[in-house]
Design a protein around this motif. Structure first.
Motif, PDB file in Angstrom:
ATOM      1  N   ILE A   1      60.128  -4.305 -56.562  1.00  7.85           N
ATOM      2  CA  ILE A   1      61.501  -4.609 -56.930  1.00  7.85           C
ATOM      3  C   ILE A   1      61.655  -4.700 -58.446  1.00  7.85           C
ATOM      4  CG2 ILE A   1      61.392  -7.150 -56.865  1.00  7.85           C
ATOM      5  CD1 ILE A   1      63.986  -4.971 -55.059  1.00  7.85           C
ATOM      6  N   ASP A   2      60.514  -4.874 -59.146  1.00  8.96           N
ATOM      7  CA  ASP A   2      60.548  -4.937 -60.612  1.00  8.96           C
ATOM      8  C   ASP A   2      60.818  -3.583 -61.251  1.00  8.96           C
ATOM      9  OD1 ASP A   2      57.538  -3.840 -61.570  1.00  8.96           O
ATOM     10  OD2 ASP A   2      57.678  -4.569 -59.524  1.00  8.96           O
ATOM     11  N   LYS A   3      60.658  -2.530 -60.481  1.00  9.27           N
ATOM     12  CA  LYS A   3      60.783  -1.194 -61.074  1.00  9.27           C
ATOM     13  C   LYS A   3      62.242  -0.820 -61.309  1.00  9.27           C
ATOM     14  CE  LYS A   3      56.838   1.623 -60.212  1.00  9.27           C
ATOM     15  NZ  LYS A   3      56.423   2.897 -59.591  1.00  9.27           N
TER      16      LYS A   3
ATOM     17  N   LYS B   1      50.326  -2.295 -50.360  1.00  6.31           N
ATOM     18  CA  LYS B   1      49.642  -3.218 -49.431  1.00  6.31           C
ATOM     19  C   LYS B   1      48.528  -3.992 -50.134  1.00  6.31           C
ATOM     20  CE  LYS B   1      48.520   0.206 -46.742  1.00  6.31           C
ATOM     21  NZ  LYS B   1      49.328   1.316 -47.298  1.00  6.31           N
ATOM     22  N   THR B   2      47.660  -3.236 -50.820  1.00 11.43           N
ATOM     23  CA  THR B   2      46.514  -3.854 -51.476  1.00 11.43           C
ATOM     24  C   THR B   2      46.974  -4.812 -52.570  1.00 11.43           C
ATOM     25  OG1 THR B   2      45.444  -1.736 -51.131  1.00 11.43           O
ATOM     26  CG2 THR B   2      44.269  -3.316 -52.492  1.00 11.43           C
ATOM     27  N   SER B   3      47.934  -4.364 -53.371  1.00 17.60           N
ATOM     28  CA  SER B   3      48.426  -5.191 -54.478  1.00 17.60           C
ATOM     29  C   SER B   3      49.022  -6.485 -53.947  1.00 17.60           C
ATOM     30  CB  SER B   3      49.485  -4.436 -55.277  1.00 17.60           C
ATOM     31  OG  SER B   3      49.015  -3.178 -55.654  1.00 17.60           O
ATOM     32  N   LEU B   4      49.762  -6.385 -52.864  1.00 13.21           N
ATOM     33  CA  LEU B   4      50.416  -7.567 -52.296  1.00 13.21           C
ATOM     34  C   LEU B   4      49.364  -8.579 -51.828  1.00 13.21           C
ATOM     35  CD1 LEU B   4      53.192  -8.707 -51.597  1.00 13.21           C
ATOM     36  CD2 LEU B   4      53.004  -7.636 -49.355  1.00 13.21           C
TER      37      LEU B   4
HETATM   38  P1  GDP Z   1      48.554   0.653 -51.014  1.00 10.71           P
HETATM   39  O1  GDP Z   1      48.073   2.079 -50.951  1.00 10.71           O
HETATM   40  O2  GDP Z   1      49.721   0.435 -50.114  1.00 10.71           O
HETATM   41  O3  GDP Z   1      47.493  -0.366 -50.846  1.00 10.71           O
HETATM   42  O4  GDP Z   1      49.179   0.485 -52.501  1.00 10.71           O
HETATM   43  P2  GDP Z   1      48.540  -0.190 -53.785  1.00 10.71           P
HETATM   44  O5  GDP Z   1      48.558  -1.655 -53.668  1.00 10.71           O
HETATM   45  O6  GDP Z   1      47.251   0.477 -54.099  1.00 10.71           O
HETATM   46  O7  GDP Z   1      49.629   0.179 -54.872  1.00 10.71           O
HETATM   47  C1  GDP Z   1      49.874   1.528 -55.267  1.00 10.71           C
HETATM   48  C2  GDP Z   1      50.342   1.569 -56.708  1.00 10.71           C
HETATM   49  O8  GDP Z   1      51.571   0.878 -56.866  1.00 10.71           O
HETATM   50  C3  GDP Z   1      49.353   0.899 -57.664  1.00 10.71           C
HETATM   51  O9  GDP Z   1      49.300   1.660 -58.847  1.00 10.71           O
HETATM   52  C4  GDP Z   1      49.983  -0.463 -57.928  1.00 10.71           C
HETATM   53  O10 GDP Z   1      49.653  -0.953 -59.202  1.00 10.71           O
HETATM   54  C5  GDP Z   1      51.466  -0.154 -57.845  1.00 10.71           C
HETATM   55  N1  GDP Z   1      52.247  -1.298 -57.375  1.00 10.71           N
HETATM   56  C6  GDP Z   1      52.052  -1.995 -56.222  1.00 10.71           C
HETATM   57  N2  GDP Z   1      52.977  -2.962 -56.112  1.00 10.71           N
HETATM   58  C7  GDP Z   1      53.772  -2.890 -57.220  1.00 10.71           C
HETATM   59  C8  GDP Z   1      54.923  -3.625 -57.670  1.00 10.71           C
HETATM   60  O11 GDP Z   1      55.421  -4.559 -57.040  1.00 10.71           O
HETATM   61  N3  GDP Z   1      55.484  -3.224 -58.851  1.00 10.71           N
HETATM   62  C9  GDP Z   1      54.979  -2.198 -59.572  1.00 10.71           C
HETATM   63  N4  GDP Z   1      55.604  -1.881 -60.718  1.00 10.71           N
HETATM   64  N5  GDP Z   1      53.907  -1.490 -59.176  1.00 10.71           N
HETATM   65  C10 GDP Z   1      53.313  -1.821 -58.020  1.00 10.71           C
END
Ligand code: GDP
Length: 477
Positions: free
Chosen positions: A187-189, A90-93
């Protein structure tokens, strides 16, 4: 001012025993000094041949609402909340979307956390995001009567599964009647398997468009940015269907997103303007507080003079910190704003003594009797999936032409705070089968007066609800 059985009796010039007797006949047990709610007063008075008219404090409080003419309405940006399981991105997006939208020349402005952001998509349309941490905030605001979110993005990590919090987020959005767009993230994973997630979603009745369903979904990577533009376009498509409009040429009304006290600047309140245009110098009333807007800034710290519909903005100048979900509105005079604020503070003090009344099994019979009961919302939690499903199914079958049973949420696990919040926002009861509420859930349920019923035999659970719905349940006093 509350009215007891005793007060009511003296108003009607009858003895309190007669009142209590009449109540008993209707299946209500009241004591002499018990506070009666509006429904009870109406029914009892009716029995004695009186008509009741309520002059509620809330009514006196009503600030005159301006009705907008259709021709004054203009399209506005959608307001979007991102929800999903922890660590699904969520945060990353949101970070990616925010950074990608920084226009050249604007870069360098340090983003501040203010709880809401508006961004410009590549196609030149504005989208406003609420940065509320998880669905708890979403539902807490809804419980306070604030309908802020237009669209929910539900994030599911494609290298993971539909998780309990994913289901919860979907339930919360659905209960609020907010359309959902699914983001299949990460999706990149290498391990990403979006089809598996689509299948899991279909198993909980969220069938995506590609598979013939009604839910838009988009594969994205919050890391590389892949698919995010498309995700935003899908959100905009959903927004188009909603035909969101507001009148920018009127005094502003908005919602409080968050508020805090800053040592240097005083009370700092992030608001989302919902209709009208907020201007520096405006006198505002926000929940039980008021003030004059001294300054406004956006999430990059840039000063603003005006903020139109669907614009998030940080406001300085309030005399206190309102709560998230409180309404903020521009008033004509400071005197009026101050008076209403004072009145609300008084009311809040009185009301803290008597919390809002939610539905309980015991109360169903009474509400049925006065014909105000049309649906019973239920949240079912249990220890294993099989019994949860069985219980939910049986409860659904108890629906009658008069009263529909809705299962708002069902799941395996302890009764959580989130369940209680959902129950509070939707006026539901919670049924636990072989599970208990967490400590914090129990506290919250007490505070919110949510009826939690615990059973260890399915048959008992079904029978009690059935009896209640037939008005047969003996009230516990
Ligand atoms: P939240 O708890 O839902 O806000 O999740 P975060 O945004 O904190 O993401 C959790 C982890 O997943 C972090 O270490 C991010 O770097 C990683 N992450 C989030 N989105 C992606 C993505 O699209 N690809 C990859 N490879 N890692 C991601």
């Amino acid at each position: 001012e509350f009215i007891s059985a005793n007060d009511l009796a003296s108003f009607m010039d009858v003895s309190v025993n007669e009142v209590i007797k009449v109540c008993l006949n209707m299946g209500m047990f009241v004591s002499i000094n018990q506070r009666l709610d509006a429904e009870a007063i109406t029914v009892i008075a009716d029995e004695f041949g009186y008509d009741v008219e309520f002059l509620s404090a809330e009514e006196e409080d009503t600030v005159i609402e301006i009705e907008d003419n259709e021709e004054d309405l203009q399209p506005r940006a959608p307001i979007v909340t991102i929800m999903g399981h922890v660590d699904h991105g969520k945060t990353s997006l949101l970070d990616y979307i925010r950074n990608a939208s920084v226009a050249k020349g604007e870069a360098g402005g340090i983003t501040q956390h203010i709880g809401a952001y508006d961004v410009m998509t590549k196609s030149g349309k504005r989208v406003t995001f609420l940065d509320t941490p998880g669905h708890e905030a979403f539902t807490a605001m809804r419980a306070r009567g604030a309908k802020i979110t237009d669209i929910a993005i539900i994030v599911v990590a494609a290298d993971d599964s539909v998780m309990p919090q994913t289901k919860e987020a979907i339930n919360h959005a659905q209960a609020a009647g907010v359309p959902i767009v699914i983001a299949l993230n990460k999706i990149d994973k290498p391990g990403a398997n979006p089809d598996k997630v689509r299948e899991e979603l279909s198993a909980i009745n969220v069938l995506v468009e590609e598979w013939g369903g009604k839910y838009q979904s988009q594969e994205v990577s919050a890391k590389t940015g892949l698919g995010i533009e498309d995700l935003l376009e899908k959100v905009l498509l959903e927004a188009e269907l909603l035909d969101l409009k507001a009148n920018p040429d009127r005094s502003a009304v908005g919602a409080v997103i968050e508020a805090s006290l800053d040592k240097g600047r005083g009370y700092v309140t992030t608001i989302l303007v919902q209709t009208g245009t907020m201007q520096v110098g405006d006198i505002v009333l926000a929940g039980p507080h008021f003030g004059r807007v001294k300054a406004m800034t956006d999430h990059r710290g840039k000063k603003m003079k005006k903020a139109g519909p669907a614009t998030p903005v940080q406001v300085l100048g309030l005399t206190g910190a309102p709560q998230a979900g409180d309404k903020i509105q521009v008033m004509e005079t400071e005197r009026e704003a101050r008076e209403l604020a004072t009145q609300r503070q008084q009311l809040a003090r009185e009301q803290s003594l008597r919390t809002k009344k939610h539905i309980t099994l015991d109360e169903i019979g009474r509400r049925l009797a006065i014909g105000s009961f049309k649906e019973l919302n239920v949240i079912v939690k249990g220890d294993v999936d099989g019994s949860v499903e069985a219980l939910a199914d049986s409860l659904l079958k108890l629906s009658t032409p008069e009263v529909a049973v809705n299962i708002l949420n069902k799941g395996v696990g302890a009764i959580s705070e989130s369940d209680v919040l959902l129950a509070s926002a939707s006026d539901a009861i919670i049924i636990g089968f072989q599970v208990r509420p967490s400590q914090s859930a129990r506290k919250l349920a007490e505070q919110e007066q949510i009826d939690i019923r615990l059973y260890s035999i399915i048959y008992n659970a079904i029978n009690e609800v059935k009896d209640a719905m037939e008005g047969m349940l003996a009230p516990t006093v």
